[in-house]
Scaffold this active site. Structure first.
Site, PDB file in Angstrom:
ATOM      1  CE  LYS A 194      -7.185  16.548  -4.627  1.00 29.74           C
ATOM      2  NZ  LYS A 194      -5.762  16.690  -4.312  1.00 29.74           N
ATOM      3  CB  SER A 248      -6.999   6.541   2.187  1.00 28.55           C
ATOM      4  OG  SER A 248      -7.845   7.669   2.181  1.00 28.55           O
ATOM      5  CB  THR A 249     -10.289   2.312   2.734  1.00 27.62           C
ATOM      6  OG1 THR A 249      -9.601   1.372   1.895  1.00 27.62           O
ATOM      7  CG2 THR A 249     -11.671   1.776   3.067  1.00 27.62           C
ATOM      8  N   GLY A 252     -12.289   7.034   0.207  1.00 30.33           N
ATOM      9  CA  GLY A 252     -13.171   6.301  -0.705  1.00 30.33           C
ATOM     10  C   GLY A 252     -14.611   6.301  -0.214  1.00 30.33           C
ATOM     11  CD  GLU A 270      -8.585   0.368  -8.811  1.00 26.47           C
ATOM     12  OE1 GLU A 270      -8.157  -0.386  -7.912  1.00 26.47           O
ATOM     13  OE2 GLU A 270      -8.999  -0.051  -9.900  1.00 26.47           O
ATOM     14  CB  CYS A 304      -2.598   0.150  -3.221  1.00 21.09           C
ATOM     15  SG  CYS A 304      -2.244  -0.105  -4.969  1.00 21.09           S
ATOM     16  CD  GLU A 403      -3.017   1.117   2.552  1.00 23.77           C
ATOM     17  OE1 GLU A 403      -3.815   2.046   2.789  1.00 23.77           O
ATOM     18  OE2 GLU A 403      -2.769   0.698   1.408  1.00 23.77           O
TER      19      GLU A 403
HETATM   20  P1  NAD Z   1      -5.772   9.967   0.218  1.00 23.60           P
HETATM   21  O1  NAD Z   1      -7.044   9.214   0.232  1.00 23.60           O
HETATM   22  O2  NAD Z   1      -5.380  10.739   1.401  1.00 23.60           O
HETATM   23  O3  NAD Z   1      -5.776  11.012  -0.994  1.00 23.60           O
HETATM   24  C1  NAD Z   1      -5.981  10.622  -2.329  1.00 23.60           C
HETATM   25  C2  NAD Z   1      -6.446  11.826  -3.128  1.00 23.60           C
HETATM   26  O4  NAD Z   1      -7.737  12.211  -2.643  1.00 23.60           O
HETATM   27  C3  NAD Z   1      -5.553  13.046  -2.973  1.00 23.60           C
HETATM   28  O5  NAD Z   1      -5.509  13.726  -4.199  1.00 23.60           O
HETATM   29  C4  NAD Z   1      -6.291  13.868  -1.917  1.00 23.60           C
HETATM   30  O6  NAD Z   1      -6.023  15.240  -1.991  1.00 23.60           O
HETATM   31  C5  NAD Z   1      -7.726  13.587  -2.292  1.00 23.60           C
HETATM   32  N1  NAD Z   1      -8.694  13.777  -1.199  1.00 23.60           N
HETATM   33  C6  NAD Z   1      -8.446  13.795   0.151  1.00 23.60           C
HETATM   34  N2  NAD Z   1      -9.593  14.000   0.828  1.00 23.60           N
HETATM   35  C7  NAD Z   1     -10.584  14.087  -0.109  1.00 23.60           C
HETATM   36  C8  NAD Z   1     -12.004  14.271  -0.039  1.00 23.60           C
HETATM   37  N3  NAD Z   1     -12.641  14.413   1.123  1.00 23.60           N
HETATM   38  N4  NAD Z   1     -12.704  14.297  -1.194  1.00 23.60           N
HETATM   39  C9  NAD Z   1     -12.086  14.132  -2.377  1.00 23.60           C
HETATM   40  N5  NAD Z   1     -10.755  13.981  -2.517  1.00 23.60           N
HETATM   41  C10 NAD Z   1     -10.009  13.945  -1.392  1.00 23.60           C
HETATM   42  O7  NAD Z   1      -4.634   8.903  -0.212  1.00 23.60           O
HETATM   43  P2  NAD Z   1      -3.062   9.160  -0.350  1.00 23.60           P
HETATM   44  O8  NAD Z   1      -2.500   9.280   1.021  1.00 23.60           O
HETATM   45  O9  NAD Z   1      -2.810  10.218  -1.358  1.00 23.60           O
HETATM   46  O10 NAD Z   1      -2.607   7.772  -1.019  1.00 23.60           O
HETATM   47  C11 NAD Z   1      -2.369   6.625  -0.290  1.00 23.60           C
HETATM   48  C12 NAD Z   1      -3.582   5.712  -0.331  1.00 23.60           C
HETATM   49  O11 NAD Z   1      -3.925   5.412  -1.677  1.00 23.60           O
HETATM   50  C13 NAD Z   1      -3.312   4.376   0.308  1.00 23.60           C
HETATM   51  O12 NAD Z   1      -4.407   4.000   1.101  1.00 23.60           O
HETATM   52  C14 NAD Z   1      -3.168   3.433  -0.878  1.00 23.60           C
HETATM   53  O13 NAD Z   1      -3.432   2.084  -0.601  1.00 23.60           O
HETATM   54  C15 NAD Z   1      -4.117   4.019  -1.846  1.00 23.60           C
HETATM   55  N6  NAD Z   1      -3.793   3.597  -3.215  1.00 23.60           N
HETATM   56  C16 NAD Z   1      -4.587   2.679  -3.819  1.00 23.60           C
HETATM   57  C17 NAD Z   1      -4.281   2.229  -5.098  1.00 23.60           C
HETATM   58  C18 NAD Z   1      -5.154   1.223  -5.799  1.00 23.60           C
HETATM   59  O14 NAD Z   1      -5.040   1.106  -7.009  1.00 23.60           O
HETATM   60  N7  NAD Z   1      -5.997   0.486  -5.116  1.00 23.60           N
HETATM   61  C19 NAD Z   1      -3.151   2.724  -5.744  1.00 23.60           C
HETATM   62  C20 NAD Z   1      -2.352   3.656  -5.082  1.00 23.60           C
HETATM   63  C21 NAD Z   1      -2.695   4.097  -3.809  1.00 23.60           C
END
Ligand code: NAD
Length: 503
Positions: A194, A248-249, A252, A270, A304, A403
């Site tokens: 996804k 996001s955490t 996560g 991640e 991140c 963050e």
């Molecule tokens: P997000 O957690 O909002 O979304 C990430 C993905 O998860 C998207 O595809 C979203 O549609 C999906 N998602 C949302 N809710 C969900 C749920 N309940 N169940 C399953 N999937 C769901 O994050 P974002 O806003 O897209 O990205 C930014 C975040 O990602 C920041 O916190 C950043 O630090 C983190 N990030 C981490 C790394 C790493 O390698 N550690 C790399 C890039 C980004």
């Protein structure tokens, strides 16, 4: 919905036309949403205009994709495809991505707002390298044999999970998709992926190359959609054997909860970060300033690993601040359209995210921090924010704890090594940290005391494909990149063979 859209790029850095399918890619076929009104607008963050609509997936789309992925896994993939064959396909895919590198970079610049050159030289280049690197691993996934006694043979196999679920965020859409797809496929898994609902376009384009490379139908399936329902359905699906999530955490935690409430599948997480950059008084000041600025503002701070808490030793604090300010003001002149030749910083990815970052800036002011530079919207169109530095911060302020994920950081003064290590570690995150010192003893001593999955000494954020990447604490679980990702996408089976023991 017509099922595809065509976009004409007529820019100083790239001219060309791209056509992108807007449905789901399931079993090698493009599928439109079941409800034609179920669409997600995809917005150009430079202008705020809608580029196109993509299909919004539903739980049933995930079920369909998983069924095809299982079927493909059993029939032509997994244990039925030699590593050499998978290697060849990944190499062909790398060639196709390379052939279309500029087009993919343009799509990324359009949808994410990244400067075109950065998208080309970082996101797309690394994507090509990832497919080639893991093509190299595909026929080197090995078990071990064990010395037991002469009447017994015991050995291990590294076997794929079957179907793995991959969930990708919006900040490096193509690169992060590739960093999951390449090792998952190299190790013989079928995948259901996804992309982020905010930035799906480059992944949808990639599906065409996956198809053209000759991957069997059903091995790679991509479902567009919101986190709920599509991400949730992936995270909870009984027939998905492993989930790799970057985001996001907060989410996560939900992914891990979903695993514990369903089939206890392993998860790689991640997650977010709040990385410290520590500059000692014996650092090469010029280099420290350049790396610290890049480490904070790269990708408009939407990284991140962004080094958003900068700790500078009192002995060089003023010199650092002056030089850093000059660098930031120069960067401010290079904010603009991602397709302009000199642009170094594009917009934030969306209106929602822009508002979130502006709220953080307001909260910093409200809590008494000083905006040293930036802190404003740039222009009236799109989602641009000037690179922002706070001074006069304290550890308890929201901008120092949470963050922000935008071009916003804070600079603080410190005096002793133990004080700065303690301050740097005082966070729920532990993704990355940067240390600047010419004293190798000190630099390594501090590197070893910082609670982070990656430490950069005298640089910031220059990741390597072969080197494991991942977080301590609430920045994640598991490691990606290098051989670690092959381990993450395989499970170990022990086989015991009796060659003569009689009962
Ligand atoms: P997000 O957690 O909002 O979304 C990430 C993905 O998860 C998207 O595809 C979203 O549609 C999906 N998602 C949302 N809710 C969900 C749920 N309940 N169940 C399953 N999937 C769901 O994050 P974002 O806003 O897209 O990205 C930014 C975040 O990602 C920041 O916190 C950043 O630090 C983190 N990030 C981490 C790394 C790493 O390698 N550690 C790399 C890039 C980004």
């Amino acid at each position: 919905m017509t099922g595809s859209f065509t976009y004409q790029f007529d820019t100083p850095v790239y001219k060309g036309t791209t056509t992108i399918r807007t449905g789901h890619f399931i079993n090698g076929v493009w599928i439109q949403a079941m409800d034609p009104k179920a669409v997600i607008p995809v917005v150009n963050p430079t202008t705020g205009e809608t580029i196109t609509n993509v299909a919004a997936g539903a739980t049933e789309d995930v079920h369909t994709a998983v069924l095809h992925a299982i079927e493909a896994y059993k029939r032509v993939w997994g244990l039925n495809s030699p590593g050499t064959a998978r290697s060849l396909l990944l190499n062909v895919l790398a060639d196709l991505v390379e052939e279309h590198a500029d087009e993919l970079a343009a799509i990324e610049a359009l949808n994410v707002g990244k400067p075109f050159h950065q998208a080309r030289n970082m996101d797309v280049k690394t994507t090509i390298e990832l497919f080639r690197y893991y093509a190299g691993w595909a026929d080197k996934v090995e078990g071990k044999s064990y010395e037991t006694d002469e009447k017994k043979l015991a050995y291990t196999r590294k076997e794929p999970f079957g179907v793995v679920g991959l969930i990708v965020p919006w900040n490096f859409p193509l690169l992060i998709a590739a960093s999951k797809l390449a090792p998952a496929l190299a190790s013989g898994n079928s995948v259901v992926l996804k992309p982020s609902e905010v930035t799906p376009l480059s992944t949808l384009k990639l599906c065409e190359y996956i198809s053209a490379a000759g991957f069997p139908d059903g091995v790679v399936n991509v479902i567009n959609g919101y986190g709920d329902p599509v991400g949730v359905a992936i995270a909870r699906h009984a027939n998905i054997g492993k989930v790799s999530f970057t985001g996001s955490t907060r989410v996560g935690h939900q992914i891990m909860r979903a695993s514990s409430e369903t089939n206890l599948r392993p998860v790689t997480l991640e997650l977010g970060g709040k990385s410290p950059t520590i500059v000692f008084d014996d650092a090469d000041l010029k280099q420290a300033v350049k790396w610290a600025a890049q480490g904070l503002f790269y990708n408009s701070g939407q990284a991140c690993i962004a080094g958003s808490r900068i700790y500078v030793h009192a002995g060089i604090y003023q010199d650092f601040l002056d030089s850093f300010t000059e660098t930031v003001l120069n960067l401010e002149k290079l904010i603009g359209n991602p397709f302009a030749e000199n642009t170094q910083q594009g917009p934030l990815v969306s209106a929602v995210h822009f508002n979130r970052v502006m709220d953080y800036i307001k909260s910093g002011e409200a809590e008494g921090a000083t905006i040293h530079t930036g802190g404003t919207r740039r222009g009236t169109e799109g989602y641009f924010i000037t690179p922002t530095i706070f001074t006069g911060v304290t550890a308890s302020m929201k901008i120092m704890r949470e963050e922000i994920f935008g071009p916003v950081g804070a600079i603080m003064m410190f005096t002793t090594e133990s004080e700065v290590v303690e301050a740097a570690n005082m966070t729920e995150y532990g993704l990355a940290a940067n240390v600047f010192s010419q004293n190798v003893d000190r630099a390594l001593r501090v590197a070893h005391r910082l609670e982070s999955g990656s430490i950069w000494v005298n640089s910031a954020g220059d990741t390597e494909i072969a080197v494991p990447f991942g977080g301590y604490k609430q920045s994640g679980i598991g490691r990606e990149m290098g051989q670690h990702a092959i381990d993450a996408y395989t499970r170990t089976k022990a086989v015991h063979v009796n060659i003569g023991h009689e009962l």
